[in-house]
Write a protein that holds these residues in place. Structure first.
Motif, PDB file in Angstrom:
ATOM      1  N   VAL A  48       0.823  -1.215   0.000  1.00 49.26           N
ATOM      2  CA  VAL A  48       0.000   0.000   0.000  1.00 49.26           C
ATOM      3  C   VAL A  48       0.857   1.265   0.000  1.00 49.26           C
ATOM      4  O   VAL A  48       0.429   2.303  -0.502  1.00 49.26           O
ATOM      5  CB  VAL A  48      -0.964   0.000   1.204  1.00 49.26           C
ATOM      6  CG1 VAL A  48      -1.867   1.216   1.190  1.00 49.26           C
ATOM      7  CG2 VAL A  48      -1.818  -1.264   1.190  1.00 49.26           C
ATOM      8  N   GLY A  49       2.068   1.175   0.538  1.00 54.18           N
ATOM      9  CA  GLY A  49       2.943   2.328   0.544  1.00 54.18           C
ATOM     10  C   GLY A  49       3.056   2.972   1.911  1.00 54.18           C
ATOM     11  O   GLY A  49       2.468   2.531   2.902  1.00 54.18           O
ATOM     12  N   ASP A  50       3.824   4.027   1.956  1.00 53.92           N
ATOM     13  CA  ASP A  50       4.067   4.771   3.191  1.00 53.92           C
ATOM     14  C   ASP A  50       2.786   5.499   3.600  1.00 53.92           C
ATOM     15  O   ASP A  50       2.245   6.290   2.820  1.00 53.92           O
ATOM     16  CB  ASP A  50       5.194   5.774   2.946  1.00 53.92           C
ATOM     17  CG  ASP A  50       5.672   6.422   4.239  1.00 53.92           C
ATOM     18  OD1 ASP A  50       4.932   6.401   5.234  1.00 53.92           O
ATOM     19  OD2 ASP A  50       6.798   6.950   4.241  1.00 53.92           O
ATOM     20  N   PRO A  51       2.277   5.273   4.814  1.00 51.96           N
ATOM     21  CA  PRO A  51       1.054   5.981   5.247  1.00 51.96           C
ATOM     22  C   PRO A  51       1.218   7.492   5.254  1.00 51.96           C
ATOM     23  O   PRO A  51       0.230   8.222   5.132  1.00 51.96           O
ATOM     24  CB  PRO A  51       0.817   5.437   6.663  1.00 51.96           C
ATOM     25  CG  PRO A  51       1.566   4.147   6.720  1.00 51.96           C
ATOM     26  CD  PRO A  51       2.739   4.306   5.811  1.00 51.96           C
ATOM     27  N   ARG A  52       2.448   7.972   5.380  1.00 55.18           N
ATOM     28  CA  ARG A  52       2.681   9.422   5.415  1.00 55.18           C
ATOM     29  C   ARG A  52       2.447  10.075   4.061  1.00 55.18           C
ATOM     30  O   ARG A  52       2.358  11.302   3.967  1.00 55.18           O
ATOM     31  CB  ARG A  52       4.102   9.693   5.898  1.00 55.18           C
ATOM     32  CG  ARG A  52       4.330   9.291   7.361  1.00 55.18           C
ATOM     33  CD  ARG A  52       5.783   9.322   7.729  1.00 55.18           C
ATOM     34  NE  ARG A  52       6.539   8.286   7.014  1.00 55.18           N
ATOM     35  CZ  ARG A  52       7.814   7.986   7.264  1.00 55.18           C
ATOM     36  NH1 ARG A  52       8.464   8.630   8.221  1.00 55.18           N
ATOM     37  NH2 ARG A  52       8.433   7.045   6.579  1.00 55.18           N
TER      38      ARG A  52
END
Length: 321
Positions: free
Chosen positions: A187-191
């Motif tokens: 999903v990737g970096d939540p930031r």
């Protein structure tokens, strides 16, 4: 025939031309994150292989040694090693050191009574006798399943090592290092997400009204995100509902909705975990389970309790008003 993909692409291009889009430029991932991506793909592939081999083994075990799966789980390493070594209950009985082998394979976790039960089941099994060709096939299946299991373990150890210096993953280690590696990779970096709702939507856990057939205006998750991320988050939710901070909320929801409460509760925990992951990543706070489910447990009304008890569903008195 209706070319929905073409229409969608045209709408996206038009909205972007109107200034409704926001640039999200591609940035190359670090070497550590690229290695994490590599092991996440490997662990997914080997878990699927193991599931396939164990599925083949289930039918053969039920045919030739049905009592064995009552004593050992099909996916247990001890069972896989037992069948890879012997392949049939008759071969187990021919080995005078079979009990020592079982104790060694289980690393002392199998009690002497269970080992005796396995050996006695091999002697008195009601299964169909195994011919040489079938025995060889059972041994090959068990060996392949055992090999896939060991490769999964290797990938998990590699991910734990790689994530040792990754601040974003270590910050959420309470959910499991391997789980966070998978979520971060897929999903990737939540930031990188502007809001918790956007991060939730990336998983396909946002709600959408569905009205078709028997469903009229019911809300359900869209499932538009990657299934791999939802699968690992689902496993995290299964572990979470056993925790004292989460279990009261989960049991109360089951009491209110005995028919669908179990799955709704797990999806609810998944959604809450998603929002918590985004919040912790954005603020830098330490992940705390008591903050995921703050306040008092969800209280069931007296009518809900009466309906649940009349349906034969036990309701803890703690959750009845």
């Amino acid at each position: 025939p209706s070319q929905h993909d073409g229409k969608d692409a045209a709408m996206i291009a038009e909205l972007t031309a109107f200034g409704k889009g926001k640039a999200w430029p591609f940035t190359e991932r670090s070497e550590t994150e690229q290695q994490i991506d590599h092991y996440v793909q490997r662990i997914d592939a080997y878990r699927k292989q193991m599931s396939m081999w164990v599925g083949r083994l289930e039918g053969l075990a039920a045919r030739h040694w049905p009592e064995l799966t009552e004593l050992l789980s099909l996916s247990s390493v001890t069972l896989l090693q037992l069948l890879a070594r012997y392949g049939s209950p008759a071969e187990v009985l021919l080995d005078p050191g079979a009990s020592e082998q079982l104790a060694r394979w289980s690393r002392g976790r199998l009690s002497s009574s269970k080992i005796a039960g396995i050996l006695s089941s091999a002697k008195a099994t009601h299964g169909v006798p195994v011919c040489p060709a079938e025995r060889k096939w059972i041994q090959e299946i068990a060996a392949e399943g055992l090999s896939a299991y060991r490769k999964v373990q290797q990938c998990e150890r590699a991910l734990e090592s790689l994530a040792g210096d990754h601040q974003g993953i270590q910050q959420l280690s309470s959910l499991g290092i391997v789980t966070m590696c998978v979520l971060w990779s897929v999903v990737g970096d939540p930031r990188d997400y502007d809001s918790a709702g956007a991060y939730l939507k990336a998983f396909g856990l946002n709600l959408k009204e569905r009205s078709s057939g028997k469903r009229v205006g019911q809300l359900a998750i869209t499932k538009r995100g990657p299934s791999l991320a939802r699968r690992w988050l689902f496993f995290a939710a299964l572990r979470a509902v056993q925790r004292p901070e989460v279990k009261p909320w989960y049991l109360a929801l089951q009491a209110r909705d005995p028919k669908h409460g179990k799955m709704k509760g797990l999806v609810g925990v998944m959604r809450k975990l998603c929002r918590s992951i985004w919040h912790v990543s954005q603020t830098g706070e330490t992940f705390a389970w008591e903050k995921v489910f703050p306040g008092e447990p969800l209280l069931a009304t007296s009518d809900d309790c009466l309906r649940s008890r009349s349906a034969g569903v036990p309701v803890p008195l703690l959750f009845c008003s």
